[in-house]
Design a protein around this motif. Structure first.
Motif, PDB file in Angstrom:
ATOM      1  N   LEU A 103       0.837  -1.211   0.000  1.00 35.49           N
ATOM      2  CA  LEU A 103       0.000   0.000   0.000  1.00 35.49           C
ATOM      3  C   LEU A 103       0.871   1.260   0.000  1.00 35.49           C
ATOM      4  O   LEU A 103       0.563   2.249  -0.668  1.00 35.49           O
ATOM      5  N   HIS A 104       1.954   1.198   0.764  1.00 31.57           N
ATOM      6  CA  HIS A 104       2.877   2.335   0.805  1.00 31.57           C
ATOM      7  C   HIS A 104       3.558   2.516  -0.550  1.00 31.57           C
ATOM      8  O   HIS A 104       3.647   3.639  -1.062  1.00 31.57           O
ATOM      9  N   ASN A 105       4.028   1.415  -1.132  1.00 32.86           N
ATOM     10  CA  ASN A 105       4.710   1.488  -2.429  1.00 32.86           C
ATOM     11  C   ASN A 105       3.784   1.988  -3.534  1.00 32.86           C
ATOM     12  O   ASN A 105       4.224   2.656  -4.465  1.00 32.86           O
ATOM     13  N   GLN A 106       2.491   1.661  -3.423  1.00 36.44           N
ATOM     14  CA  GLN A 106       1.504   2.137  -4.395  1.00 36.44           C
ATOM     15  C   GLN A 106       1.056   3.565  -4.092  1.00 36.44           C
ATOM     16  O   GLN A 106       0.234   4.118  -4.804  1.00 36.44           O
ATOM     17  N   GLU A 107       1.560   4.111  -2.992  1.00 34.57           N
ATOM     18  CA  GLU A 107       1.222   5.459  -2.531  1.00 34.57           C
ATOM     19  C   GLU A 107      -0.246   5.595  -2.148  1.00 34.57           C
ATOM     20  O   GLU A 107      -0.811   6.687  -2.185  1.00 34.57           O
ATOM     21  N   THR A 108      -0.860   4.475  -1.769  1.00 31.10           N
ATOM     22  CA  THR A 108      -2.232   4.502  -1.250  1.00 31.10           C
ATOM     23  C   THR A 108      -2.222   5.101   0.148  1.00 31.10           C
ATOM     24  O   THR A 108      -3.132   5.834   0.539  1.00 31.10           O
ATOM     25  N   ILE A 109      -1.177   4.758   0.905  1.00 31.94           N
ATOM     26  CA  ILE A 109      -0.953   5.335   2.229  1.00 31.94           C
ATOM     27  C   ILE A 109       0.503   5.760   2.299  1.00 31.94           C
ATOM     28  O   ILE A 109       1.325   5.326   1.490  1.00 31.94           O
ATOM     29  N   LYS A 110       0.812   6.603   3.261  1.00 36.41           N
ATOM     30  CA  LYS A 110       2.186   7.079   3.395  1.00 36.41           C
ATOM     31  C   LYS A 110       2.628   6.894   4.837  1.00 36.41           C
ATOM     32  O   LYS A 110       2.053   7.466   5.746  1.00 36.41           O
ATOM     33  N   PHE A 111       3.647   6.049   5.008  1.00 35.03           N
ATOM     34  CA  PHE A 111       4.234   5.868   6.326  1.00 35.03           C
ATOM     35  C   PHE A 111       5.430   6.803   6.463  1.00 35.03           C
ATOM     36  O   PHE A 111       6.172   7.018   5.505  1.00 35.03           O
ATOM     37  N   THR A 112       5.602   7.339   7.656  1.00 37.39           N
ATOM     38  CA  THR A 112       6.772   8.165   7.931  1.00 37.39           C
ATOM     39  C   THR A 112       8.002   7.252   7.991  1.00 37.39           C
ATOM     40  O   THR A 112       7.867   6.033   8.164  1.00 37.39           O
ATOM     41  N   PRO A 113       9.198   7.810   7.858  1.00 36.30           N
ATOM     42  CA  PRO A 113      10.394   6.967   7.974  1.00 36.30           C
ATOM     43  C   PRO A 113      10.442   6.142   9.276  1.00 36.30           C
ATOM     44  O   PRO A 113      10.772   4.954   9.218  1.00 36.30           O
ATOM     45  N   PRO A 114      10.093   6.698  10.442  1.00 37.97           N
ATOM     46  CA  PRO A 114      10.086   5.851  11.645  1.00 37.97           C
ATOM     47  C   PRO A 114       9.052   4.709  11.563  1.00 37.97           C
ATOM     48  O   PRO A 114       9.311   3.600  12.040  1.00 37.97           O
ATOM     49  N   GLN A 115       7.905   4.971  10.960  1.00 38.35           N
ATOM     50  CA  GLN A 115       6.903   3.919  10.796  1.00 38.35           C
ATOM     51  C   GLN A 115       7.402   2.849   9.827  1.00 38.35           C
ATOM     52  O   GLN A 115       7.184   1.658  10.039  1.00 38.35           O
ATOM     53  N   GLN A 116       8.095   3.271   8.786  1.00 36.30           N
ATOM     54  CA  GLN A 116       8.667   2.326   7.831  1.00 36.30           C
ATOM     55  C   GLN A 116       9.683   1.429   8.538  1.00 36.30           C
ATOM     56  O   GLN A 116       9.715   0.216   8.313  1.00 36.30           O
ATOM     57  N   GLN A 117      10.484   2.041   9.406  1.00 33.84           N
ATOM     58  CA  GLN A 117      11.473   1.256  10.150  1.00 33.84           C
ATOM     59  C   GLN A 117      10.782   0.265  11.073  1.00 33.84           C
ATOM     60  O   GLN A 117      11.228  -0.883  11.203  1.00 33.84           O
ATOM     61  N   ARG A 118       9.707   0.672  11.704  1.00 31.05           N
ATOM     62  CA  ARG A 118       8.962  -0.249  12.575  1.00 31.05           C
ATOM     63  C   ARG A 118       8.429  -1.431  11.774  1.00 31.05           C
ATOM     64  O   ARG A 118       8.484  -2.570  12.236  1.00 31.05           O
ATOM     65  N   LEU A 119       7.923  -1.184  10.565  1.00 33.90           N
ATOM     66  CA  LEU A 119       7.431  -2.286   9.736  1.00 33.90           C
ATOM     67  C   LEU A 119       8.560  -3.255   9.391  1.00 33.90           C
ATOM     68  O   LEU A 119       8.368  -4.475   9.433  1.00 33.90           O
ATOM     69  N   ARG A 120       9.739  -2.721   9.058  1.00 35.17           N
ATOM     70  CA  ARG A 120      10.879  -3.600   8.783  1.00 35.17           C
ATOM     71  C   ARG A 120      11.237  -4.403  10.029  1.00 35.17           C
ATOM     72  O   ARG A 120      11.510  -5.601   9.948  1.00 35.17           O
ATOM     73  N   ASP A 121      11.225  -3.732  11.190  1.00 34.10           N
ATOM     74  CA  ASP A 121      11.525  -4.420  12.453  1.00 34.10           C
ATOM     75  C   ASP A 121      10.487  -5.506  12.743  1.00 34.10           C
ATOM     76  O   ASP A 121      10.842  -6.600  13.202  1.00 34.10           O
ATOM     77  N   TYR A 122       9.226  -5.213  12.501  1.00 33.28           N
ATOM     78  CA  TYR A 122       8.170  -6.208  12.726  1.00 33.28           C
ATOM     79  C   TYR A 122       8.388  -7.430  11.848  1.00 33.28           C
ATOM     80  O   TYR A 122       8.231  -8.564  12.285  1.00 33.28           O
ATOM     81  N   HIS A 123       8.737  -7.189  10.593  1.00 29.80           N
ATOM     82  CA  HIS A 123       8.958  -8.294   9.660  1.00 29.80           C
ATOM     83  C   HIS A 123      10.094  -9.192  10.175  1.00 29.80           C
ATOM     84  O   HIS A 123       9.948 -10.416  10.235  1.00 29.80           O
TER      85      HIS A 123
END
Length: 146
Positions: A103-123
């Motif tokens: 969704l972020h890559n399609q620009e449907t939603i926009k995560f902030t850089p800290p949120q993006q890092q959290r998603l990577r950490d979750y993965h």
């Protein structure tokens, strides 16, 4: 529940974090042999199940069109969690991370850089829960690629 209140990307990341924290806490209590046997003989406490369930249904009640694919995955993870099946609870949450990244890559939603890092950490955290059971098929973006 007020359906007008828009669910913000940060709230979605927080919800996913709550579920992963509950699953990780349970997985830490399960002996390695039990996890390998996939027996589901050890179950989380009723309080842990209630907390997980509350998180899933609180999200489901607020979800809109953007995140409509997540609640079924959350419920699938909840059902496995209730049964004490850590291996089965992880893949739906990994799929949620993958869908959020998409969704972020399609620009449907926009995560902030800290949120993006959290998603990577979750993965990474989810993969560590059952490393031999999952092989990452996604390439999570790095901050440089945003």
């Amino acid at each position: 529940m007020n359906k007008e209140a828009k669910l913000e990307p940060g709230q979605v990341v927080d919800t996913l974090g709550e579920l992963i924290a509950g699953l990780a806490a349970f997985a830490a209590k399960v002996p390695a042999k039990s996890m390998l046997a996939l027996s589901g003989g050890i179950r989380p406490t009723p309080e842990a199940v209630d907390a997980y369930e509350t998180t899933v249904y609180r999200f489901r009640d607020r979800v809109g069109v953007t995140y409509k694919t997540l609640p079924p995955l959350f419920v699938e993870s909840l059902e496995a969690f209730e049964a004490g099946k850590v291996f089965d609870a992880v893949p739906p949450l990994l799929q949620c991370v993958e869908q959020l990244v998409e969704l972020h890559n399609q620009e449907t939603i926009k995560f902030t850089p800290p949120q993006q890092q959290r998603l990577r950490d979750y993965h990474r955290r989810l993969e560590r829960l059952v490393p031999e059971a999952t092989q990452s098929e996604i390439d999570l973006p790095t901050p440089e690629s945003y």
